[in-house]
Design an enzyme around this catalytic site. Structure first.
Site, PDB file in Angstrom:
ATOM      1  CB  SER A 114      -0.922   0.015   1.235  1.00 18.43           C
ATOM      2  OG  SER A 114      -0.152   0.000   2.437  1.00 18.43           O
ATOM      3  N   GLY A 115       2.109   1.170  -0.411  1.00 18.32           N
ATOM      4  CA  GLY A 115       2.934   2.362  -0.561  1.00 18.32           C
ATOM      5  C   GLY A 115       2.554   3.124  -1.819  1.00 18.32           C
ATOM      6  CB  ALA A 118       4.655   1.228  -6.183  1.00 18.79           C
ATOM      7  CG  ASN A 153      10.516   1.194   2.278  1.00 22.27           C
ATOM      8  OD1 ASN A 153      11.027   1.295   3.385  1.00 22.27           O
ATOM      9  ND2 ASN A 153      10.752   0.174   1.480  1.00 22.27           N
ATOM     10  N   GLY A 187      11.673  14.832  -0.931  1.00 19.62           N
ATOM     11  CA  GLY A 187      10.730  15.330  -1.919  1.00 19.62           C
ATOM     12  C   GLY A 187      10.591  14.385  -3.090  1.00 19.62           C
ATOM     13  CG  ASP A 218       8.017 -10.133   2.808  1.00 21.36           C
ATOM     14  OD1 ASP A 218       9.185 -10.214   3.193  1.00 21.36           O
ATOM     15  OD2 ASP A 218       7.042 -10.067   3.584  1.00 21.36           O
ATOM     16  NE  ARG A 236      19.307   9.587  -2.084  1.00 17.42           N
ATOM     17  CZ  ARG A 236      18.048   9.310  -1.793  1.00 17.42           C
ATOM     18  NH1 ARG A 236      17.652   8.046  -1.765  1.00 17.42           N
ATOM     19  NH2 ARG A 236      17.187  10.274  -1.529  1.00 17.42           N
TER      20      ARG A 236
END
Length: 387
Positions: A12-13, A15, A44, A51, A224, A292
């Site tokens: 349910s993030g 995506a 996440n 942002g 998972d 990063r």
């Protein structure tokens, strides 16, 4: 009794929620979203701070494509990058700005406030203070709950995909093309496994950060979905591209607290404990706003080669801009029992739910990273597959 639906979305993030909203445009289509947590906002996405990419002044898709390809060391799929650059900003405006009305920060004239993050050559990141992911996730979950043809099941953990060859009682089924029929899911409240049958299944289960010793990922980021996809016969690619966030705040007795890349976007610079600025040595073109992976390797190299227990992230050179950033952080992290003073006192809560109260007693702020850069969600993982 098995549960039946047209489309099953696992996760349910941003995506999973976005996919569900798009699929639910057909009012006759029943969409079921399952999430392992009893709070559907827990993902996440909820913890993303800095942002989301939009479009800057005098920006263009070509500029964004160049930035992404350069930051990706030429390994990004060009067609995917083009799609992101040409359609991404319009989708952000359509869904997040216009439909969900996410309260992105704005300037005094009402225009969207833009900042930079690593690898970007222009400010094109829109944000909600330093809790952009939380604002987006809350808006998405609210939209899911408003639609009658979306069912949101909380406290359900996906166990495995149901496939014809994987679970068939016919031994000859292993030779047939793989077809996914839904998933086995653990009902955590009832402590039993249910079958969810669906005509189509979407895996949107987040990252794998919790397999690492040091991570800023929440507890559910265990990989998972990758494991289920692999067992079902999906091709898993780019799983080695684990994103590492360069900067975290180390406080004794709590998990490392993520410090948004937007802090460097607002002008913060990285120093060794003895006051040496080092990023220009590793990335002359980008400096402290390098991608990063470049910043993470530079920090790790400095700590290992010189025996430093930490490096410093310094905002003091930015004057008024420093105070603006500090104000954003104070507003977002202050809570009962911690209070504020002239320079700010804030309570930080890690993703492990440990807390610490910090006092900024001088205008000069140093952020401390006392361990290696933290694992973040993977940049690779499972591609879109129909199985």
């Amino acid at each position: 009794m098995p549960i039946k639906t047209d489309v099953l979305v696992i996760g349910s993030g941003i995506a999973g929620a976005t996919a569900a909203l798009r699929l639910a445009r057909d009012s006759q289509r029943q969409v079921m979203v399952i999430t392992r947590n009893y709070e559907p906002e827990e993902s996440n996405t909820r913890y993303a701070q800095g942002g989301i990419v939009y479009e800057g002044e005098e920006d263009s898709p070509v500029s964004l494509i160049e930035d992404v390809m350069r930051a990706g060391a030429g390994l990004s799929l060009p067609s995917a990058v083009r799609l992101l650059a040409t359609e991404g900003p319009a989708r952000v405006k359509e869904l997040l700005i216009d439909r969900l009305e996410v309260p992105f920060d704005r300037n005094e004239d009402g225009t969207l406030s833009l900042t930079r993050e690593g690898g970007h050559t222009v400010p094109r990141i829109i944000h909600v203070e330093d809790a952009t992911g939380r604002a987006i996730e809350e808006a998405l979950i609210g939209a899911l709950q408003d639609l009658p043809n979306i069912t949101l099941l909380k406290g359900y953990t996906a166990v495995d995909l149901i496939t014809s060859s994987h679970h068939s009682t016919d031994p000859m089924a292993v030779y047939a093309p793989t077809t996914c029929h839904g998933a086995y899911v653990l009902n955590r409240a009832g402590n039993h496994v249910d079958r969810v049958f669906a005509k189509a299944t979407v895996l949107a289960t987040g990252g794998v950060g919790r397999i690492y010793r040091h991570t800023t990922n929440p507890a559910g980021a265990r990989g998972d979905g990758l494991a289920m996809a692999y067992r079902a016969g999906a091709r898993v690619i780019n799983a080695e591209y684990i994103q590492f966030h360069p900067t975290t705040l180390a406080v004794p007795g709590m998990d490392n607290f993520l410090i948004s890349e937007a802090v460097r976007g607002e002008g913060a610079r990285l120093y060794t404990p003895d006051g040496r600025h080092f990023m220009d040595t590793y990335a002359p073109e980008w400096g402290d706003l390098a991608p990063r992976d470049v910043v993470s390797r530079a920090i790790h190299h400095e700590m290992v080669e010189n025996g430093y227990p930490y490096v410093l992230l310094d905002l003091s050179e930015k004057g008024e801009k420093h105070r603006n950033v500090s104000h954003r952080i104070h507003d977002q992290k202050e809570s009962d029992g911690c209070g504020k003073n002239a320079h700010g006192r804030v309570r930080l809560r890690s993703r492990g739910n440990s807390e610490a109260c910090l006092t900024f007693s001088r205008p000069r702020i140093f952020w401390v990273n006392r361990s290696s850069p933290m694992a973040k969600p993977p940049c690779g993982g499972q591609p879109y597959l129909k199985i």
